[in-house]
Design a protein around this motif. Structure first.
Motif, PDB file in Angstrom:
ATOM      1  N   ASN A  85     -29.950 -54.357 -18.502  1.00 35.95           N
ATOM      2  CA  ASN A  85     -30.247 -54.705 -19.887  1.00 35.95           C
ATOM      3  C   ASN A  85     -31.114 -55.953 -19.938  1.00 35.95           C
ATOM      4  OD1 ASN A  85     -28.417 -57.148 -20.030  1.00 35.95           O
ATOM      5  ND2 ASN A  85     -26.886 -55.560 -19.598  1.00 35.95           N
ATOM      6  N   GLU A  86     -31.579 -56.263 -21.123  1.00 31.61           N
ATOM      7  CA  GLU A  86     -32.549 -57.344 -21.307  1.00 31.61           C
ATOM      8  C   GLU A  86     -31.914 -58.723 -21.430  1.00 31.61           C
ATOM      9  OE1 GLU A  86     -31.451 -55.805 -25.439  1.00 31.61           O
ATOM     10  OE2 GLU A  86     -31.538 -55.073 -23.358  1.00 31.61           O
ATOM     11  N   ARG A  87     -30.595 -58.793 -21.469  1.00 31.35           N
ATOM     12  CA  ARG A  87     -29.930 -60.075 -21.684  1.00 31.35           C
ATOM     13  C   ARG A  87     -29.964 -60.933 -20.425  1.00 31.35           C
ATOM     14  NH1 ARG A  87     -26.799 -56.239 -24.105  1.00 31.35           N
ATOM     15  NH2 ARG A  87     -25.319 -56.137 -22.350  1.00 31.35           N
ATOM     16  N   TYR A 145     -26.719 -66.488 -14.028  1.00 29.17           N
ATOM     17  CA  TYR A 145     -26.894 -66.433 -12.574  1.00 29.17           C
ATOM     18  C   TYR A 145     -28.276 -65.914 -12.161  1.00 29.17           C
ATOM     19  CZ  TYR A 145     -25.337 -61.622 -13.598  1.00 29.17           C
ATOM     20  OH  TYR A 145     -25.187 -60.378 -14.127  1.00 29.17           O
ATOM     21  N   ASP A 146     -29.123 -65.520 -13.120  1.00 30.39           N
ATOM     22  CA  ASP A 146     -30.441 -64.982 -12.775  1.00 30.39           C
ATOM     23  C   ASP A 146     -31.260 -65.959 -11.930  1.00 30.39           C
ATOM     24  OD1 ASP A 146     -29.795 -62.716 -14.171  1.00 30.39           O
ATOM     25  OD2 ASP A 146     -31.458 -62.821 -15.593  1.00 30.39           O
ATOM     26  N   ASP A 147     -31.339 -67.201 -12.376  1.00 35.08           N
ATOM     27  CA  ASP A 147     -32.153 -68.197 -11.657  1.00 35.08           C
ATOM     28  C   ASP A 147     -31.612 -68.441 -10.248  1.00 35.08           C
ATOM     29  OD1 ASP A 147     -33.883 -68.474 -13.778  1.00 35.08           O
ATOM     30  OD2 ASP A 147     -32.881 -70.246 -14.605  1.00 35.08           O
ATOM     31  N   ALA A 148     -30.288 -68.425 -10.120  1.00 31.91           N
ATOM     32  CA  ALA A 148     -29.675 -68.636  -8.800  1.00 31.91           C
ATOM     33  C   ALA A 148     -30.011 -67.475  -7.859  1.00 31.91           C
ATOM     34  CB  ALA A 148     -28.163 -68.778  -8.955  1.00 31.91           C
ATOM     35  N   ASN A 166     -40.263 -67.068  -6.737  1.00 30.63           N
ATOM     36  CA  ASN A 166     -40.696 -67.929  -7.835  1.00 30.63           C
ATOM     37  C   ASN A 166     -41.430 -67.099  -8.874  1.00 30.63           C
ATOM     38  OD1 ASN A 166     -39.798 -70.421  -6.611  1.00 30.63           O
ATOM     39  ND2 ASN A 166     -41.583 -70.298  -5.258  1.00 30.63           N
ATOM     40  N   LYS A 167     -41.252 -67.469 -10.139  1.00 28.81           N
ATOM     41  CA  LYS A 167     -41.991 -66.815 -11.218  1.00 28.81           C
ATOM     42  C   LYS A 167     -43.346 -67.515 -11.384  1.00 28.81           C
ATOM     43  CE  LYS A 167     -38.446 -67.113 -14.215  1.00 28.81           C
ATOM     44  NZ  LYS A 167     -37.642 -66.913 -15.433  1.00 28.81           N
ATOM     45  N   ALA A 208     -30.994 -55.923 -11.352  1.00 29.05           N
ATOM     46  CA  ALA A 208     -31.224 -56.142 -12.785  1.00 29.05           C
ATOM     47  C   ALA A 208     -31.857 -57.508 -13.033  1.00 29.05           C
ATOM     48  CB  ALA A 208     -29.906 -56.013 -13.546  1.00 29.05           C
ATOM     49  N   ALA A 209     -31.409 -58.518 -12.300  1.00 29.71           N
ATOM     50  CA  ALA A 209     -31.991 -59.858 -12.441  1.00 29.71           C
ATOM     51  C   ALA A 209     -33.467 -59.859 -12.039  1.00 29.71           C
ATOM     52  CB  ALA A 209     -31.210 -60.858 -11.604  1.00 29.71           C
ATOM     53  N   LEU A 210     -33.796 -59.120 -10.981  1.00 36.39           N
ATOM     54  CA  LEU A 210     -35.196 -59.030 -10.542  1.00 36.39           C
ATOM     55  C   LEU A 210     -36.060 -58.344 -11.594  1.00 36.39           C
ATOM     56  CD1 LEU A 210     -34.664 -58.087  -6.785  1.00 36.39           C
ATOM     57  CD2 LEU A 210     -35.634 -60.218  -7.662  1.00 36.39           C
TER      58      LEU A 210
END
Length: 267
Positions: free
Chosen positions: A70-72, A76-79, A87-88, A159-161
């Protein structure tokens, strides 16, 4: 009832197991009562290659779990990105890296992407494809802009990626109903895909389409995304998944096929 997720190997006769797969599939197809497949494109393949009656083949699209994909954004995404060394901004491709996935096209386009801090993240590359892709990237002088990750089996990490990518890129030459595309759309990630096989059927108006004979087309599309040109495409993907690729519809249609087969068997 048997399910066929796709016949990509029929479009790549260099597969060392090509003949064996065809013989096994042909034998099984003609003894089952019904065949479930994952797109209208895949259905046409089955009918064309194996001379099956059209009403025997039922199309049921794959589904995606919106509770995970999902889009939320999560805390923990950054970790996760930091742990993976990512890196973005980055564009994302998820596959085993077979030649039909057309990763070489993305690598060619990377040279022409003028946003030099942008990276390409390849997830899921198998050992048999790894050296080919690395050598190709090195020969084009862009290996320093590519991060390669082996298969990831944790859906939360995947999902985080997806969620944090500038875009998901799928320039495949053949696809039936790829889970990676559904997962990317479900995460609200803008998707850039080819016009080949079932991709237009699956992505509809929720993706940006590129000419796979022109790497510059992908490069320009990525730069336009980076500059904020296609902001609506994240919502379009989510809406399309909710409409066509939801779990309730998936289960309901499977039950209907099995009930039809059971009814026919009892009559």
């Amino acid at each position: 009832v048997m399910t066929i997720h796709g016949l990509s190997f029929l479009h790549a006769p260099t597969d060392p197991h090509y003949v064996k797969k065809v013989l096994i599939l042909r034998r099984k197809i003609h003894v089952v009562s019904a065949i479930i497949t994952v797109s209208k494109w895949a259905k046409r393949d089955i009918i064309r290659f194996f001379k099956v009656k059209p009403d025997k083949v039922k199309v049921i699209y794959n589904c995606v779990d919106r509770k995970i994909f999902n889009e939320r954004k999560h805390e923990y995404d950054d970790a996760i990105l930091k742990t993976l060394g990512i890196n973005k901004p980055y564009i994302l491709h998820v596959s085993g890296g077979d030649r039909t996935k057309n990763i070489e096209y993305i690598i060619k386009a990377l040279k022409d992407i003028t946003v030099k801090e942008l990276r390409l993240v390849l997830v899921g590359i198998t050992s048999q494809n790894l050296s080919r892709i690395i050598n190709y990237a090195r020969s084009h002088g862009v290996m320093n802009r590519i991060k390669i990750l082996r298969p990831i089996y944790n859906d939360a990490i995947l999902a985080a990626l997806y969620r944090n990518a500038l875009a998901f890129v799928m320039p495949s030459l053949h696809e039936s109903c790829p889970f990676a595309l559904l997962e990317a759309m479900s995460c609200g990630t803008p998707c850039i895909v080819s016009k080949h096989a079932a991709l237009p059927e699956i992505a509809g108006d929720a993706a940006l389409y590129i000419d796979t004979s022109q790497p510059l087309d992908l490069a320009n599309t990525v730069v336009d995304l980076y500059r904020g040109k296609y902001e609506l495409f994240n919502k379009r993907g989510i809406d399309r998944v909710n409409t066509y690729f939801n779990i309730k519809q998936f289960v309901k249609k499977h039950i209907a096929v099995y009930e039809e087969v059971l009814t026919q068997g009892a009559s």
